[in-house]
Design a protein around this motif. Structure first.
Motif, PDB file in Angstrom:
ATOM      1  N   ALA A  90       0.836  -1.213   0.000  1.00  0.00           N
ATOM      2  CA  ALA A  90       0.000   0.000   0.000  1.00  0.00           C
ATOM      3  C   ALA A  90       0.865   1.254   0.000  1.00  0.00           C
ATOM      4  O   ALA A  90       0.597   2.191  -0.759  1.00  0.00           O
ATOM      5  CB  ALA A  90      -0.932  -0.016   1.207  1.00  0.00           C
ATOM      6  N   ARG A  91       1.912   1.278   0.824  1.00  0.00           N
ATOM      7  CA  ARG A  91       2.793   2.453   0.864  1.00  0.00           C
ATOM      8  C   ARG A  91       3.497   2.662  -0.466  1.00  0.00           C
ATOM      9  O   ARG A  91       3.796   3.787  -0.855  1.00  0.00           O
ATOM     10  CB  ARG A  91       3.814   2.323   1.997  1.00  0.00           C
ATOM     11  CG  ARG A  91       3.215   2.600   3.360  1.00  0.00           C
ATOM     12  CD  ARG A  91       4.269   2.856   4.423  1.00  0.00           C
ATOM     13  NE  ARG A  91       5.175   1.757   4.659  1.00  0.00           N
ATOM     14  CZ  ARG A  91       4.973   0.776   5.536  1.00  0.00           C
ATOM     15  NH1 ARG A  91       3.882   0.753   6.269  1.00  0.00           N
ATOM     16  NH2 ARG A  91       5.858  -0.175   5.684  1.00  0.00           N
ATOM     17  N   GLU A  92       3.773   1.571  -1.175  1.00  0.00           N
ATOM     18  CA  GLU A  92       4.456   1.663  -2.464  1.00  0.00           C
ATOM     19  C   GLU A  92       3.497   2.047  -3.585  1.00  0.00           C
ATOM     20  O   GLU A  92       3.923   2.396  -4.683  1.00  0.00           O
ATOM     21  CB  GLU A  92       5.127   0.315  -2.778  1.00  0.00           C
ATOM     22  CG  GLU A  92       6.056   0.336  -3.941  1.00  0.00           C
ATOM     23  CD  GLU A  92       7.257   1.261  -3.747  1.00  0.00           C
ATOM     24  OE1 GLU A  92       7.807   1.709  -4.774  1.00  0.00           O
ATOM     25  OE2 GLU A  92       7.645   1.545  -2.608  1.00  0.00           O
ATOM     26  N   GLY A  93       2.178   1.974  -3.312  1.00  0.00           N
ATOM     27  CA  GLY A  93       1.194   2.285  -4.346  1.00  0.00           C
ATOM     28  C   GLY A  93       0.920   1.112  -5.268  1.00  0.00           C
ATOM     29  O   GLY A  93       0.405   1.299  -6.371  1.00  0.00           O
ATOM     30  N   TRP A  94       1.254  -0.093  -4.818  1.00  0.00           N
ATOM     31  CA  TRP A  94       0.980  -1.292  -5.604  1.00  0.00           C
ATOM     32  C   TRP A  94      -0.454  -1.726  -5.301  1.00  0.00           C
ATOM     33  O   TRP A  94      -0.705  -2.744  -4.664  1.00  0.00           O
ATOM     34  CB  TRP A  94       1.995  -2.371  -5.300  1.00  0.00           C
ATOM     35  CG  TRP A  94       3.369  -2.048  -5.829  1.00  0.00           C
ATOM     36  CD1 TRP A  94       3.763  -0.907  -6.465  1.00  0.00           C
ATOM     37  CD2 TRP A  94       4.525  -2.872  -5.759  1.00  0.00           C
ATOM     38  NE1 TRP A  94       5.093  -0.977  -6.793  1.00  0.00           N
ATOM     39  CE2 TRP A  94       5.597  -2.165  -6.376  1.00  0.00           C
ATOM     40  CE3 TRP A  94       4.774  -4.123  -5.241  1.00  0.00           C
ATOM     41  CZ2 TRP A  94       6.876  -2.690  -6.481  1.00  0.00           C
ATOM     42  CZ3 TRP A  94       6.048  -4.647  -5.342  1.00  0.00           C
ATOM     43  CH2 TRP A  94       7.080  -3.939  -5.959  1.00  0.00           C
ATOM     44  N   ASN A  95      -1.388  -0.929  -5.808  1.00  0.00           N
ATOM     45  CA  ASN A  95      -2.792  -1.061  -5.453  1.00  0.00           C
ATOM     46  C   ASN A  95      -3.418  -2.369  -5.912  1.00  0.00           C
ATOM     47  O   ASN A  95      -4.309  -2.890  -5.245  1.00  0.00           O
ATOM     48  CB  ASN A  95      -3.581   0.133  -5.993  1.00  0.00           C
ATOM     49  CG  ASN A  95      -3.091   1.425  -5.379  1.00  0.00           C
ATOM     50  OD1 ASN A  95      -2.734   1.470  -4.202  1.00  0.00           O
ATOM     51  ND2 ASN A  95      -3.027   2.482  -6.169  1.00  0.00           N
ATOM     52  N   THR A  96      -2.986  -2.899  -7.031  1.00  0.00           N
ATOM     53  CA  THR A  96      -3.565  -4.157  -7.508  1.00  0.00           C
ATOM     54  C   THR A  96      -3.328  -5.266  -6.487  1.00  0.00           C
ATOM     55  O   THR A  96      -4.232  -6.054  -6.188  1.00  0.00           O
ATOM     56  CB  THR A  96      -2.981  -4.549  -8.872  1.00  0.00           C
ATOM     57  OG1 THR A  96      -3.270  -3.506  -9.807  1.00  0.00           O
ATOM     58  CG2 THR A  96      -3.577  -5.856  -9.378  1.00  0.00           C
ATOM     59  N   LEU A  97      -2.123  -5.319  -5.932  1.00  0.00           N
ATOM     60  CA  LEU A  97      -1.825  -6.350  -4.928  1.00  0.00           C
ATOM     61  C   LEU A  97      -2.650  -6.150  -3.669  1.00  0.00           C
ATOM     62  O   LEU A  97      -3.093  -7.120  -3.043  1.00  0.00           O
ATOM     63  CB  LEU A  97      -0.334  -6.338  -4.579  1.00  0.00           C
ATOM     64  CG  LEU A  97       0.617  -6.687  -5.722  1.00  0.00           C
ATOM     65  CD1 LEU A  97       2.063  -6.543  -5.268  1.00  0.00           C
ATOM     66  CD2 LEU A  97       0.353  -8.078  -6.255  1.00  0.00           C
ATOM     67  N   VAL A  98      -2.895  -4.901  -3.308  1.00  0.00           N
ATOM     68  CA  VAL A  98      -3.686  -4.598  -2.116  1.00  0.00           C
ATOM     69  C   VAL A  98      -5.156  -4.911  -2.364  1.00  0.00           C
ATOM     70  O   VAL A  98      -5.806  -5.585  -1.556  1.00  0.00           O
ATOM     71  CB  VAL A  98      -3.492  -3.125  -1.692  1.00  0.00           C
ATOM     72  CG1 VAL A  98      -4.408  -2.773  -0.525  1.00  0.00           C
ATOM     73  CG2 VAL A  98      -2.039  -2.856  -1.333  1.00  0.00           C
ATOM     74  N   GLU A  99      -5.682  -4.445  -3.489  1.00  0.00           N
ATOM     75  CA  GLU A  99      -7.096  -4.649  -3.807  1.00  0.00           C
ATOM     76  C   GLU A  99      -7.433  -6.119  -4.020  1.00  0.00           C
ATOM     77  O   GLU A  99      -8.538  -6.555  -3.723  1.00  0.00           O
ATOM     78  CB  GLU A  99      -7.480  -3.841  -5.044  1.00  0.00           C
ATOM     79  CG  GLU A  99      -7.448  -2.342  -4.796  1.00  0.00           C
ATOM     80  CD  GLU A  99      -7.457  -1.513  -6.070  1.00  0.00           C
ATOM     81  OE1 GLU A  99      -7.599  -2.085  -7.180  1.00  0.00           O
ATOM     82  OE2 GLU A  99      -7.323  -0.276  -5.943  1.00  0.00           O
ATOM     83  N   ARG A 100      -6.488  -6.867  -4.531  1.00  0.00           N
ATOM     84  CA  ARG A 100      -6.694  -8.299  -4.763  1.00  0.00           C
ATOM     85  C   ARG A 100      -6.017  -9.096  -3.651  1.00  0.00           C
ATOM     86  O   ARG A 100      -5.243 -10.008  -3.887  1.00  0.00           O
ATOM     87  CB  ARG A 100      -6.157  -8.685  -6.131  1.00  0.00           C
ATOM     88  CG  ARG A 100      -6.918  -8.007  -7.271  1.00  0.00           C
ATOM     89  CD  ARG A 100      -6.394  -8.374  -8.612  1.00  0.00           C
ATOM     90  NE  ARG A 100      -6.508  -9.821  -8.822  1.00  0.00           N
ATOM     91  CZ  ARG A 100      -5.985 -10.457  -9.866  1.00  0.00           C
ATOM     92  NH1 ARG A 100      -5.340  -9.785 -10.805  1.00  0.00           N
ATOM     93  NH2 ARG A 100      -6.105 -11.761  -9.987  1.00  0.00           N
TER      94      ARG A 100
ATOM     95  N   ILE B 159      11.694  -2.695  -0.677  1.00  0.00           N
ATOM     96  CA  ILE B 159      12.402  -2.267   0.518  1.00  0.00           C
ATOM     97  C   ILE B 159      11.753  -0.947   0.921  1.00  0.00           C
ATOM     98  O   ILE B 159      11.568  -0.067   0.078  1.00  0.00           O
ATOM     99  CB  ILE B 159      13.914  -2.070   0.263  1.00  0.00           C
ATOM    100  CG1 ILE B 159      14.545  -3.343  -0.297  1.00  0.00           C
ATOM    101  CG2 ILE B 159      14.616  -1.597   1.541  1.00  0.00           C
ATOM    102  CD1 ILE B 159      14.438  -4.585   0.562  1.00  0.00           C
ATOM    103  N   GLY B 160      11.412  -0.807   2.186  1.00  0.00           N
ATOM    104  CA  GLY B 160      10.777   0.421   2.656  1.00  0.00           C
ATOM    105  C   GLY B 160      11.567   1.645   2.228  1.00  0.00           C
ATOM    106  O   GLY B 160      12.799   1.644   2.242  1.00  0.00           O
TER     107      GLY B 160
END
Length: 141
Positions: A29-39, A83-84
């Motif tokens: 989520a912090r990286e903006g990888w929304n597809t991985l979060v939403e799915r 990596i954060g």
């Protein structure tokens, strides 16, 4: 496995465990990888089905991860590496990639990166290659 980075910081690499998933999703989520979060359920299943999954811990906090797949002989494919942001440039990503590649030394490491990560992979002397992507809904008769 514990590592001391060039800057003196200590981190630990270990295998992913199911209870790490919430922290992984927070990184996504912090990286903006929304597809991985939403799915989320599919992402969780992807971790369960991947045979290369490592967590990066610093002071008992999950600060990064790597997920991939390998046939152990020819190809080691890295699907995600995060990596954060606060720890980028400290050598964690490079050390994690080397660590995982040393587990499967016969393989070639392949990965897809975003344009924002090009400088990182150029610095590590990865060779560029062209790839293609399609989701099932994009097939037309």
């Amino acid at each position: 496995m514990n590592f001391t980075l060039d800057n003196g910081e200590k981190v630990m690499f270990r295998q992913y465990e199911a209870n790490d998933f919430e922290a992984v999703q927070q990184l996504n989520a912090r990286e903006g990888w929304n597809t991985l979060v939403e799915r989320g359920e599919e992402t969780k299943e992807a971790f369960e089905n991947s045979n290369v999954t490592y967590i990066v811990e610093k002071e008992n906090n999950i600060v990064g991860y790597l997920r991939g797949m390998t046939d152990k002989q020819i190809t080691l494919y890295i699907s995600e590496l995060i990596i954060g942001e606060e720890l980028r440039g400290s050598g964690i990503g490079k050390t994690l990639l080397q660590y995982v590649h040393n587990i499967y030394p016969k393989t070639r490491m392949e990965l897809l990166g975003l344009s924002t990560s090009k400088a990182f992979y150029d610095k590590l002397e990865f060779r560029s290659f062209y790839g293609f992507r399609k989701v099932v809904e994009e097939w037309r008769d």
